[in-house]
Write an enzyme that holds these catalytic residues in place. Structure first.
Site, mmCIF file in Angstrom:
data_model
loop_
_atom_site.group_PDB
_atom_site.id
_atom_site.type_symbol
_atom_site.label_atom_id
_atom_site.label_comp_id
_atom_site.label_asym_id
_atom_site.label_seq_id
_atom_site.Cartn_x
_atom_site.Cartn_y
_atom_site.Cartn_z
ATOM 1 N N ALA A 1 34.774 57.218 51.756
ATOM 2 C CA ALA A 1 33.752 58.032 51.085
ATOM 3 C C ALA A 1 34.235 59.382 50.575
ATOM 4 O O ALA A 1 33.424 60.239 50.230
ATOM 5 C CB ALA A 1 32.571 58.241 52.026
ATOM 6 N N ASP B 1 42.289 54.501 58.956
ATOM 7 C CA ASP B 1 42.423 53.312 58.125
ATOM 8 C C ASP B 1 41.458 52.273 58.675
ATOM 9 O O ASP B 1 41.581 51.870 59.839
ATOM 10 C CB ASP B 1 43.870 52.810 58.193
ATOM 11 C CG ASP B 1 44.120 51.540 57.400
ATOM 12 O OD1 ASP B 1 43.146 50.910 56.935
ATOM 13 O OD2 ASP B 1 45.297 51.157 57.269
ATOM 14 N N ASN C 1 32.201 50.540 52.214
ATOM 15 C CA ASN C 1 32.656 50.765 50.845
ATOM 16 C C ASN C 1 34.173 50.707 50.690
ATOM 17 O O ASN C 1 34.677 50.425 49.607
ATOM 18 C CB ASN C 1 32.151 52.141 50.369
ATOM 19 C CG ASN C 1 32.776 52.571 49.054
ATOM 20 O OD1 ASN C 1 32.469 52.048 47.998
ATOM 21 N ND2 ASN C 1 33.692 53.537 49.128
ATOM 22 N N SER D 1 32.032 43.286 44.670
ATOM 23 C CA SER D 1 32.568 43.442 43.320
ATOM 24 C C SER D 1 32.222 42.240 42.452
ATOM 25 O O SER D 1 32.027 41.125 42.957
ATOM 26 C CB SER D 1 34.092 43.599 43.378
ATOM 27 O OG SER D 1 34.668 43.542 42.084
ATOM 28 N N TYR E 1 41.973 40.371 45.830
ATOM 29 C CA TYR E 1 40.761 41.203 45.818
ATOM 30 C C TYR E 1 39.509 40.334 45.693
ATOM 31 O O TYR E 1 38.495 40.567 46.366
ATOM 32 C CB TYR E 1 40.850 42.195 44.663
ATOM 33 C CG TYR E 1 39.772 43.249 44.640
ATOM 34 C CD1 TYR E 1 39.709 44.235 45.632
ATOM 35 C CD2 TYR E 1 38.827 43.298 43.619
ATOM 36 C CE1 TYR E 1 38.737 45.224 45.605
ATOM 37 C CE2 TYR E 1 37.852 44.276 43.587
ATOM 38 C CZ TYR E 1 37.814 45.234 44.583
ATOM 39 O OH TYR E 1 36.840 46.216 44.555
ATOM 40 N N ALA F 1 38.912 38.745 49.041
ATOM 41 C CA ALA F 1 38.397 39.721 50.002
ATOM 42 C C ALA F 1 36.909 39.987 49.774
ATOM 43 O O ALA F 1 36.102 39.948 50.712
ATOM 44 C CB ALA F 1 39.190 41.017 49.904
ATOM 45 N N LYS F 2 36.546 40.242 48.535
ATOM 46 C CA LYS F 2 35.145 40.564 48.241
ATOM 47 C C LYS F 2 34.258 39.325 48.335
ATOM 48 O O LYS F 2 33.092 39.416 48.736
ATOM 49 C CB LYS F 2 35.029 41.209 46.859
ATOM 50 C CG LYS F 2 35.709 42.569 46.761
ATOM 51 C CD LYS F 2 35.152 43.552 47.775
ATOM 52 C CE LYS F 2 35.736 44.950 47.617
ATOM 53 N NZ LYS F 2 35.180 45.904 48.610
#
Length: 245
Positions: free
Chosen positions: A11, A62, A91, A143, A156, A159-160
């Site tokens: 953030a 992390d 996020n 996403s 990616y 993952a999403k």
């Protein structure tokens, strides 16, 4: 009286920052701000949040590091016994783009761990408290890539896509305890992640003919975090200018 907090991962900048500031401004949540590396950006975001008249605590780690996340969350809870997290926004995410046939193992692992392990590492401990208090909002930032796939982003997209599936499953587990779980799927949003994109060319494919703003994503998240969205759960809401509906 408990102090109500919203926890947002990743953030310090971009969409995460916009969400943190919006939740502070509109819903008057105190903010628990997670970030990984950019100290200056985190402090700047903290100042903007505090200017809204709420508290902002910073936890640096992390999100993919299970041991570290457990330590920082436990330390924060011990130092803030009067605090309760009502809203969690997952996020944090990274990209390591490239054609799958040439993709390095490290690029695959880092992207999946940040999104999927990050989701687990923060959601499980926070969710336990939400279930006890019989109220909570979990909002996962996914996403367009996780819905339709995107060449050069197999890691990616995977993952999403995984977070989208987890959103739907978890919503079914916790709904009876008045905890909602939803996902927000942005398309092309102006941020560090899209800074190198050819905006002039790509926006031709977007019916609204522009990239979105981080604040527009934050508005949607703010609604889902509010009591106005109490009967919405297990949903994936697109915010992409009509690019993929």
């Amino acid at each position: 009286m408990k102090l109500k907090y919203a926890l947002i991962t990743g953030a310090s900048r971009g969409i995460g920052k916009a969400i943190a500031v919006k939740l502070a401004k509109e819903l008057k949540y105190n903010i628990l701000l997670n970030y990984n590396s950019n100290d200056a950006a985190a402090e700047e975001t903290k100042s903007q949040i505090e200017a809204e008249g709420v508290a902002c605590n910073i936890i640096k780690c992390d999100v993919s590091n299970s041991e570290k996340t457990q330590i920082v969350l436990k330390e924060w809870e011990e130092n803030n016994p009067e605090a309760v997290v009502e809203v969690l926004v997952n996020n944090a995410g990274i990209t390591k783009d490239g054609l799958f046939v040439f993709m390095k193992q490290q690029d695959w692992t880092q992207v999946l761990n940040t999104s999927l392990s990050g989701f687990y590492n923060f959601t499980q401990p926070v969710l336990k408290k939400m279930l006890l208090q019989r109220y909570g909002r979990v909002i996962n930032i996914v996403s367009l890539s996780g819905l339709k796939g995107n060449a050069g982003q197999v890691n990616y997209s995977a993952a999403k896509g995984g977070i989208i599936a987890a959103t739907k499953a978890l919503a079914q587990e916790v709904g009876k305890r008045n905890v909602t779980v939803n996902a927000v799927a942005p398309g092309y949003i102006k941020s560090d992640m899209t800074a190198n994109f050819d905006e002039k060319e790509l926006k031709k494919h977007v019916p609204l003919n522009r990239f979105g703003e981080a604040e527009e994503v934050a508005e949607l998240v703010c609604f889902l975090a509010s009591k106005k969205a109490s009967y919405i759960t297990g949903e994936v809401i697109n915010i992409n200018g009509g690019l993929y509906s």
